[in-house]
Design an enzyme around this catalytic site. Sequence first.
Site, PDB file in Angstrom:
ATOM      1  N   ASP A 115      17.908  18.223 -15.307  1.00  0.00           N
ATOM      2  CA  ASP A 115      17.572  19.432 -14.546  1.00  0.00           C
ATOM      3  C   ASP A 115      16.073  19.705 -14.450  1.00  0.00           C
ATOM      4  O   ASP A 115      15.674  20.721 -13.886  1.00  0.00           O
ATOM      5  CB  ASP A 115      18.230  20.650 -15.203  1.00  0.00           C
ATOM      6  CG  ASP A 115      19.652  20.355 -15.615  1.00  0.00           C
ATOM      7  OD1 ASP A 115      20.457  20.050 -14.718  1.00  0.00           O
ATOM      8  OD2 ASP A 115      19.939  20.360 -16.820  1.00  0.00           O
ATOM      9  N   LYS A 132      27.966  11.306   8.557  1.00  0.00           N
ATOM     10  CA  LYS A 132      28.699  11.063   7.312  1.00  0.00           C
ATOM     11  C   LYS A 132      27.814  11.409   6.106  1.00  0.00           C
ATOM     12  O   LYS A 132      26.598  11.581   6.246  1.00  0.00           O
ATOM     13  CB  LYS A 132      29.113   9.586   7.249  1.00  0.00           C
ATOM     14  CG  LYS A 132      27.936   8.623   7.274  1.00  0.00           C
ATOM     15  CD  LYS A 132      28.407   7.162   7.379  1.00  0.00           C
ATOM     16  CE  LYS A 132      27.228   6.222   7.537  1.00  0.00           C
ATOM     17  NZ  LYS A 132      27.662   4.823   7.751  1.00  0.00           N
ATOM     18  N   TYR A 187      12.664  13.109 -23.287  1.00  0.00           N
ATOM     19  CA  TYR A 187      13.597  12.222 -24.000  1.00  0.00           C
ATOM     20  C   TYR A 187      13.027  10.822 -24.168  1.00  0.00           C
ATOM     21  O   TYR A 187      12.432  10.275 -23.246  1.00  0.00           O
ATOM     22  CB  TYR A 187      14.906  12.087 -23.213  1.00  0.00           C
ATOM     23  CG  TYR A 187      15.707  13.350 -23.081  1.00  0.00           C
ATOM     24  CD1 TYR A 187      16.197  14.026 -24.192  1.00  0.00           C
ATOM     25  CD2 TYR A 187      16.005  13.855 -21.814  1.00  0.00           C
ATOM     26  CE1 TYR A 187      16.957  15.173 -24.054  1.00  0.00           C
ATOM     27  CE2 TYR A 187      16.773  14.996 -21.659  1.00  0.00           C
ATOM     28  CZ  TYR A 187      17.242  15.656 -22.782  1.00  0.00           C
ATOM     29  OH  TYR A 187      17.995  16.780 -22.637  1.00  0.00           O
ATOM     30  N   HIS A 228      30.110  -4.114  13.769  1.00  0.00           N
ATOM     31  CA  HIS A 228      29.027  -3.573  12.944  1.00  0.00           C
ATOM     32  C   HIS A 228      28.113  -4.714  12.502  1.00  0.00           C
ATOM     33  O   HIS A 228      28.580  -5.757  12.059  1.00  0.00           O
ATOM     34  CB  HIS A 228      29.630  -2.863  11.725  1.00  0.00           C
ATOM     35  CG  HIS A 228      28.647  -2.028  10.967  1.00  0.00           C
ATOM     36  ND1 HIS A 228      27.842  -1.085  11.561  1.00  0.00           N
ATOM     37  CD2 HIS A 228      28.332  -2.012   9.650  1.00  0.00           C
ATOM     38  CE1 HIS A 228      27.081  -0.502  10.635  1.00  0.00           C
ATOM     39  NE2 HIS A 228      27.358  -1.050   9.474  1.00  0.00           N
ATOM     40  N   ARG A 258      25.147   3.953  17.652  1.00  0.00           N
ATOM     41  CA  ARG A 258      25.550   4.765  16.496  1.00  0.00           C
ATOM     42  C   ARG A 258      24.397   4.942  15.512  1.00  0.00           C
ATOM     43  O   ARG A 258      24.416   4.392  14.409  1.00  0.00           O
ATOM     44  CB  ARG A 258      26.717   4.077  15.764  1.00  0.00           C
ATOM     45  CG  ARG A 258      27.893   3.662  16.624  1.00  0.00           C
ATOM     46  CD  ARG A 258      29.026   3.115  15.757  1.00  0.00           C
ATOM     47  NE  ARG A 258      28.616   2.015  14.902  1.00  0.00           N
ATOM     48  CZ  ARG A 258      28.694   0.717  15.229  1.00  0.00           C
ATOM     49  NH1 ARG A 258      29.200   0.338  16.388  1.00  0.00           N
ATOM     50  NH2 ARG A 258      28.282  -0.202  14.381  1.00  0.00           N
ATOM     51  N   CYS A 261      14.685  14.303 -16.603  1.00  0.00           N
ATOM     52  CA  CYS A 261      15.882  14.877 -17.234  1.00  0.00           C
ATOM     53  C   CYS A 261      16.911  15.233 -16.165  1.00  0.00           C
ATOM     54  O   CYS A 261      16.675  15.084 -14.974  1.00  0.00           O
ATOM     55  CB  CYS A 261      15.519  16.139 -18.012  1.00  0.00           C
ATOM     56  SG  CYS A 261      14.114  15.972 -19.128  1.00  0.00           S
ATOM     57  N   ARG A 320      33.732  -6.693   6.024  1.00  0.00           N
ATOM     58  CA  ARG A 320      34.002  -5.442   5.314  1.00  0.00           C
ATOM     59  C   ARG A 320      35.357  -4.891   5.762  1.00  0.00           C
ATOM     60  O   ARG A 320      36.303  -4.889   4.993  1.00  0.00           O
ATOM     61  CB  ARG A 320      32.868  -4.448   5.589  1.00  0.00           C
ATOM     62  CG  ARG A 320      33.017  -3.133   4.852  1.00  0.00           C
ATOM     63  CD  ARG A 320      31.773  -2.265   4.938  1.00  0.00           C
ATOM     64  NE  ARG A 320      31.538  -1.685   6.249  1.00  0.00           N
ATOM     65  CZ  ARG A 320      30.536  -0.835   6.516  1.00  0.00           C
ATOM     66  NH1 ARG A 320      29.699  -0.484   5.556  1.00  0.00           N
ATOM     67  NH2 ARG A 320      30.370  -0.350   7.728  1.00  0.00           N
TER      68      ARG A 320
END
Length: 365
Positions: free
Chosen positions: A310, A34, A261, A160, A217, A308, A131
């Site tokens: 990027d 997943k 920044y 689980h 799992r 930042c 859950r």
Amino acid sequence: MRPTYLEINLTQLRKNIEAIRAHVAPAKILPMVKANAYGHGVDGVAPFIEPYADSLGVAVVEEGIHLRELGIRKPILVAGATLPEQVPLFAEYDLTLDCASHDLLDMAEEVSRSTGARIKIHLNIDTGMERTGVRDYEAEAFLLKASACKHIEVEGIYTHLANSEMPDRSYSFMQLERFQGVIDLYNKHSLPVPPLRHVCNSGGILHLPEAYFEMVRPGLLFYGVYPGAEVERTIDVKPALTWRSRVAHSKRTRPGRPVSYGSLWQAEAETGIVTVPCGYADGYFRRMTNRARVLIGQKEYPQVGRICMDHFMVDVGEDDIRVGDEVILLGEGIRAEDLAQWTGTAEYEVLTDIGARVPRVYVNE
Ligand SMILES: *Cc1c(COP(=O)(O)O)cnc(C)c1O
């Protein structure tokens, strides 16, 4: 190609699954792929690992459909919350349903009856996670109803674990006892137990050998990362991923000229600052600002100034670091555990948040 990329060592993933298999045998293995194979890139990981796995696990139905479109033929368990209206997709793509409620069970039976496709289901028993799933204390009617269904195939029953990575196993033992209580209901009613009983995620595989049943799992452990610092490392797995980039800009910076920044950091004396073309949009968390470290030429250097979107900057002091030099963000001594600690999160999130913009490159020794 972009200089910032992830290198995934497929051979190491195979070794990890073999190490897990040797440990849990004769139990089957369902590696979880997943969340883009925990960030490793499902398109490269799933077809490679299929021959070494017994089935594959995902969380959402679209991920299961994607695996079928990649050509995966082994069983695929969608071990996450599904809405009843999505159940027809399980018939269409031959996916295995995590059957977590009476509504889903009714829907699976009805879709199987009307389409003639026998949907495979695993009954999800909630033994202490709160859950999804039917609670162990309400499971009797659920499994009786499932056993009476004529058109679905009840292939599995599972639960689980909520605290499997903790050294104190008492919560896991309590969940296991509740699960066993549900399995015993089959004997009470002289009904056959579904052939695949499964409980263990990575922490369970490391801590609860009494709970392997017919299948395990593994997620994080398959990728070579232990779930938490406190877990017992009873299986020898290694990370398969290296996050690489290269220096894109190099300069000397003076005191009084703060970096990035917010002006959160400035040099106390003139120093070398290099810029790495990777940022929080790639999953290099902004929260690691002024805490992260990278490797350049085997040596560790501190990340400085606000990370930042990027880019981020690194203080390389007096060392001669040049444009094009390789930078390692994760791997080779920088562990997912380290990034997790600098960020205040879990190893899981470090891996799953590596952005789609970062190309995945696969190597096979
Ligand atoms: C994600 C997941 C796993 C794998 O968990 P790890 O801790 O990564 O091993 C196992 N089972 C279910 C139901 C999951 O959702």
